[in-house]
Design a protein around this motif. Structure first.
Motif: not given
Length: 78
Positions: A37-47
């Motif tokens: 699934e395409t990740p949200s911006e929040e998920t990308v920032e958290a990673v």
């Protein structure tokens, strides 16, 4: 999939060469490959933040575990 910082200057140089030769991938691409699934911006920032913290402390990060933890947390709030 786990990630860690380079162990030494030689590994750092090899990683930079790979990126310069177009073999690097974005964090969003890696997350999408792992989850489908395409990740949200929040998920990308958290990673990104977790990877940076791990690099500073010299530990490895299980990217999929970080994404799953975020998904679990989000589902508790839904």
């Amino acid at each position: 999939m786990t990630a860690r910082g380079p162990k030494d200057d030689e590994e750092r140089f090899k990683a930079l060469l790979a990126v310069l030769n177009g073999r690097g991938r974005s964090i969003a691409d890696v997350i999408e490959e792992l989850t489908g699934e395409t990740p949200s911006e929040e998920t990308v920032e958290a990673v990104k933040n977790r990877l940076q913290m791990a690099q500073e402390s010299g530990e490895q990060v299980d990217i999929l575990a970080v994404v799953q933890a975020m998904t679990d947390l989000a589902s508790q709030w839904a």
